[in-house]
Design a protein around this motif. Structure first.
Motif, PDB file in Angstrom:
ATOM      1  N   VAL A  31       0.935  -1.299  -0.005  1.00  0.00           N
ATOM      2  CA  VAL A  31       0.139   0.039  -0.015  1.00  0.00           C
ATOM      3  C   VAL A  31       0.779   1.199   0.181  1.00  0.00           C
ATOM      4  O   VAL A  31       0.369   2.280  -0.532  1.00  0.00           O
ATOM      5  CB  VAL A  31      -1.046   0.029   1.005  1.00  0.00           C
ATOM      6  CG1 VAL A  31      -1.982   1.082   1.179  1.00  0.00           C
ATOM      7  CG2 VAL A  31      -1.611  -1.397   1.327  1.00  0.00           C
ATOM      8  N   VAL A  34       1.235   3.194  -3.353  1.00  0.00           N
ATOM      9  CA  VAL A  34       0.110   3.803  -3.937  1.00  0.00           C
ATOM     10  C   VAL A  34      -0.268   5.200  -3.059  1.00  0.00           C
ATOM     11  O   VAL A  34      -1.036   5.898  -3.392  1.00  0.00           O
ATOM     12  CB  VAL A  34      -0.973   3.020  -4.067  1.00  0.00           C
ATOM     13  CG1 VAL A  34      -0.491   1.979  -4.959  1.00  0.00           C
ATOM     14  CG2 VAL A  34      -1.836   2.419  -2.825  1.00  0.00           C
ATOM     15  N   LYS A  37      -1.618   8.651  -4.779  1.00  0.00           N
ATOM     16  CA  LYS A  37      -2.461   8.234  -6.075  1.00  0.00           C
ATOM     17  C   LYS A  37      -3.869   8.113  -5.680  1.00  0.00           C
ATOM     18  O   LYS A  37      -4.320   8.111  -4.573  1.00  0.00           O
ATOM     19  CB  LYS A  37      -1.939   6.855  -6.492  1.00  0.00           C
ATOM     20  CG  LYS A  37      -0.264   6.928  -7.113  1.00  0.00           C
ATOM     21  CD  LYS A  37       0.300   5.699  -7.502  1.00  0.00           C
ATOM     22  CE  LYS A  37       1.516   5.705  -8.047  1.00  0.00           C
ATOM     23  NZ  LYS A  37       1.923   4.392  -8.790  1.00  0.00           N
ATOM     24  N   GLU A  38      -4.735   7.992  -6.698  1.00  0.00           N
ATOM     25  CA  GLU A  38      -6.132   8.142  -6.455  1.00  0.00           C
ATOM     26  C   GLU A  38      -6.487   6.428  -6.427  1.00  0.00           C
ATOM     27  O   GLU A  38      -6.123   5.748  -7.299  1.00  0.00           O
ATOM     28  CB  GLU A  38      -6.831   8.785  -7.700  1.00  0.00           C
ATOM     29  CG  GLU A  38      -8.452   8.983  -7.329  1.00  0.00           C
ATOM     30  CD  GLU A  38      -8.983   9.734  -8.427  1.00  0.00           C
ATOM     31  OE1 GLU A  38      -9.511  10.875  -8.259  1.00  0.00           O
ATOM     32  OE2 GLU A  38      -9.189   9.391  -9.627  1.00  0.00           O
ATOM     33  N   LEU A  39      -7.200   6.401  -5.405  1.00  0.00           N
ATOM     34  CA  LEU A  39      -7.507   4.916  -5.294  1.00  0.00           C
ATOM     35  C   LEU A  39      -9.296   4.557  -5.094  1.00  0.00           C
ATOM     36  O   LEU A  39      -9.982   5.614  -4.508  1.00  0.00           O
ATOM     37  CB  LEU A  39      -7.182   4.311  -3.692  1.00  0.00           C
ATOM     38  CG  LEU A  39      -7.282   2.930  -3.355  1.00  0.00           C
ATOM     39  CD1 LEU A  39      -6.747   1.959  -4.182  1.00  0.00           C
ATOM     40  CD2 LEU A  39      -7.060   2.916  -1.887  1.00  0.00           C
ATOM     41  N   SER A  40      -9.768   3.771  -5.879  1.00  0.00           N
ATOM     42  CA  SER A  40     -11.137   3.570  -6.193  1.00  0.00           C
ATOM     43  C   SER A  40     -11.328   2.367  -5.266  1.00  0.00           C
ATOM     44  O   SER A  40     -10.835   1.169  -5.413  1.00  0.00           O
ATOM     45  CB  SER A  40     -11.692   3.407  -7.383  1.00  0.00           C
ATOM     46  OG  SER A  40     -11.458   4.638  -8.038  1.00  0.00           O
ATOM     47  N   LYS A 230     -14.019   7.078  -3.991  1.00  0.00           N
ATOM     48  CA  LYS A 230     -12.770   7.447  -4.917  1.00  0.00           C
ATOM     49  C   LYS A 230     -11.907   8.657  -3.991  1.00  0.00           C
ATOM     50  O   LYS A 230     -12.724   9.619  -3.668  1.00  0.00           O
ATOM     51  CB  LYS A 230     -12.939   7.773  -6.304  1.00  0.00           C
ATOM     52  CG  LYS A 230     -11.758   8.152  -7.061  1.00  0.00           C
ATOM     53  CD  LYS A 230     -12.298   8.649  -8.619  1.00  0.00           C
ATOM     54  CE  LYS A 230     -12.772   7.385  -9.251  1.00  0.00           C
ATOM     55  NZ  LYS A 230     -12.943   7.886 -10.746  1.00  0.00           N
ATOM     56  N   LEU A 233      -4.943   8.870  -1.743  1.00  0.00           N
ATOM     57  CA  LEU A 233      -4.419   8.450  -0.594  1.00  0.00           C
ATOM     58  C   LEU A 233      -3.412   9.128   0.024  1.00  0.00           C
ATOM     59  O   LEU A 233      -2.301   9.363  -0.817  1.00  0.00           O
ATOM     60  CB  LEU A 233      -3.843   6.847  -1.037  1.00  0.00           C
ATOM     61  CG  LEU A 233      -3.590   6.011   0.475  1.00  0.00           C
ATOM     62  CD1 LEU A 233      -4.530   5.701   1.246  1.00  0.00           C
ATOM     63  CD2 LEU A 233      -2.761   4.566  -0.016  1.00  0.00           C
ATOM     64  N   LEU A 261     -10.555  -2.865  -5.797  1.00  0.00           N
ATOM     65  CA  LEU A 261      -9.511  -1.839  -5.990  1.00  0.00           C
ATOM     66  C   LEU A 261      -9.050  -1.412  -6.987  1.00  0.00           C
ATOM     67  O   LEU A 261      -8.460  -2.190  -7.733  1.00  0.00           O
ATOM     68  CB  LEU A 261      -8.444  -1.868  -4.620  1.00  0.00           C
ATOM     69  CG  LEU A 261      -8.698  -2.374  -3.408  1.00  0.00           C
ATOM     70  CD1 LEU A 261      -7.615  -2.709  -2.552  1.00  0.00           C
ATOM     71  CD2 LEU A 261      -9.471  -1.142  -2.804  1.00  0.00           C
ATOM     72  N   THR A 262      -9.119  -0.134  -7.584  1.00  0.00           N
ATOM     73  CA  THR A 262      -8.479   0.446  -8.635  1.00  0.00           C
ATOM     74  C   THR A 262      -7.507   1.562  -8.228  1.00  0.00           C
ATOM     75  O   THR A 262      -8.034   2.484  -7.713  1.00  0.00           O
ATOM     76  CB  THR A 262      -9.616   0.769  -9.659  1.00  0.00           C
ATOM     77  OG1 THR A 262     -10.696  -0.284  -9.797  1.00  0.00           O
ATOM     78  CG2 THR A 262      -9.170   1.332 -10.913  1.00  0.00           C
ATOM     79  N   ILE A 263      -6.233   1.585  -8.908  1.00  0.00           N
ATOM     80  CA  ILE A 263      -5.661   2.532  -8.676  1.00  0.00           C
ATOM     81  C   ILE A 263      -5.121   3.073  -9.824  1.00  0.00           C
ATOM     82  O   ILE A 263      -4.722   2.584 -10.712  1.00  0.00           O
ATOM     83  CB  ILE A 263      -4.013   1.931  -8.191  1.00  0.00           C
ATOM     84  CG1 ILE A 263      -4.329   1.149  -6.861  1.00  0.00           C
ATOM     85  CG2 ILE A 263      -3.028   2.864  -8.162  1.00  0.00           C
ATOM     86  CD1 ILE A 263      -3.438  -0.049  -6.388  1.00  0.00           C
TER      87      ILE A 263
END
Length: 264
Positions: A31, A34, A37-40, A230, A233, A261-263
């Motif tokens: 983790v 990331v 970065k944007e995390l969904s 969304k 992080l 989870l989408t990064i």
């Protein structure tokens, strides 16, 4: 990058900063990599950690029936003073309870938002402190079973807190404390049964979390109520993901939820 699987407590690795990992059935995510970065996060279904069925999670990652049946959710988990394996008395599964309870346990002081007393298996040091978001901690008693740790904790929490203020911990509104002084001050309150196990020669452990910025206030994300989220992080502390918009997501409290989870 996309990941999918059931949420379980993040695995950690001591370092500067601490390294965090989400472990899925066929994959894992560091983790720390990331951050910024944007995390969904998308809730897909439930998956009880015991029976693996798509049933609403009741507590600790278990559906209601499993919570009241599985030996790993017995009352002695949260209240170690209720441990009875040292007496040969079964709660739910004596063999399981012997393995868990009849091993060295640590009573410790940790400072996450304030100084608190806690109990953990010796093998869980410093993992337990990391999970609580403690920036400093110290062992004060090492005993041979969970029951002795439990009665020590009960005695000490008359004189020091046993809960963390998670909002203060996540906004980093904390003070450093001299835990050696706290340890020595509390020695007089340790029960006679465990006085011989007092540790008087160790120093504080200091822990550093991977946080770029702390929230000014916190908004807790509940995936059961908000199934799609969304955000960027900005930190990891305890078992929480911290986001730029002040949202915080407690992985531990959402165990048993199957997510995507989408990064970005």
């Amino acid at each position: 990058m996309q990941y999918q699987g059931v949420l379980k407590k993040m695995q950690t690795e001591i370092g500067d900063p601490i390294q965090y990992y989400l472990i899925f059935e066929n994959d894992f995510l560091n983790v720390n990599q990331v951050l910024n970065k944007e995390l969904s996060i998308d809730f897909i279904k439930y998956e009880c950690l015991n029976c693996h069925l798509d049933k609403p999670i009741y507590r600790q990652g278990f559906c209601k029936s499993c919570f009241f049946e599985t030996p790993s959710a017995g009352d002695w988990i949260m209240r170690p003073e209720l441990s009875t394996a040292h007496l040969g008395k079964e709660d739910r599964d004596l063999e399981f309870e012997k393995k868990a309870q009849l091993q060295p346990h640590i009573v410790y002081l940790a400072n996450s938002s304030n100084v608190k007393v806690g109990v953990t298996r010796k093998g869980q040091v410093p993992t337990r402190w990391i999970d609580q978001g403690a920036h400093e901690a110290i062992e004060i008693v090492e005993v041979p079973n969970r029951y002795l740790a439990g009665i020590t904790e009960v005695a000490l929490k008359e004189h020091v807190a046993d809960k963390t203020n998670w909002r203060k911990m996540l906004t980093n509104t904390i003070d450093d404390e001299n835990l050696v002084e706290w340890r020595n001050k509390l020695k007089q309150y340790i029960p006679a049964e465990t006085q011989e196990y007092f540790i008087d020669s160790n120093l504080e452990t200091h822990l550093h979390f991977p946080v770029l910025s702390y929230p000014e206030k916190v908004k807790s994300l509940n995936l059961s109520k908000t199934p799609n989220y969304k955000g960027k992080l900005t930190g990891i502390k305890g078992q929480y993901l911290l986001f730029e918009d002040n949202t915080v997501f407690n992985i531990r409290a959402n165990e048993g939820l199957y997510v995507g989870l989408t990064i970005n």
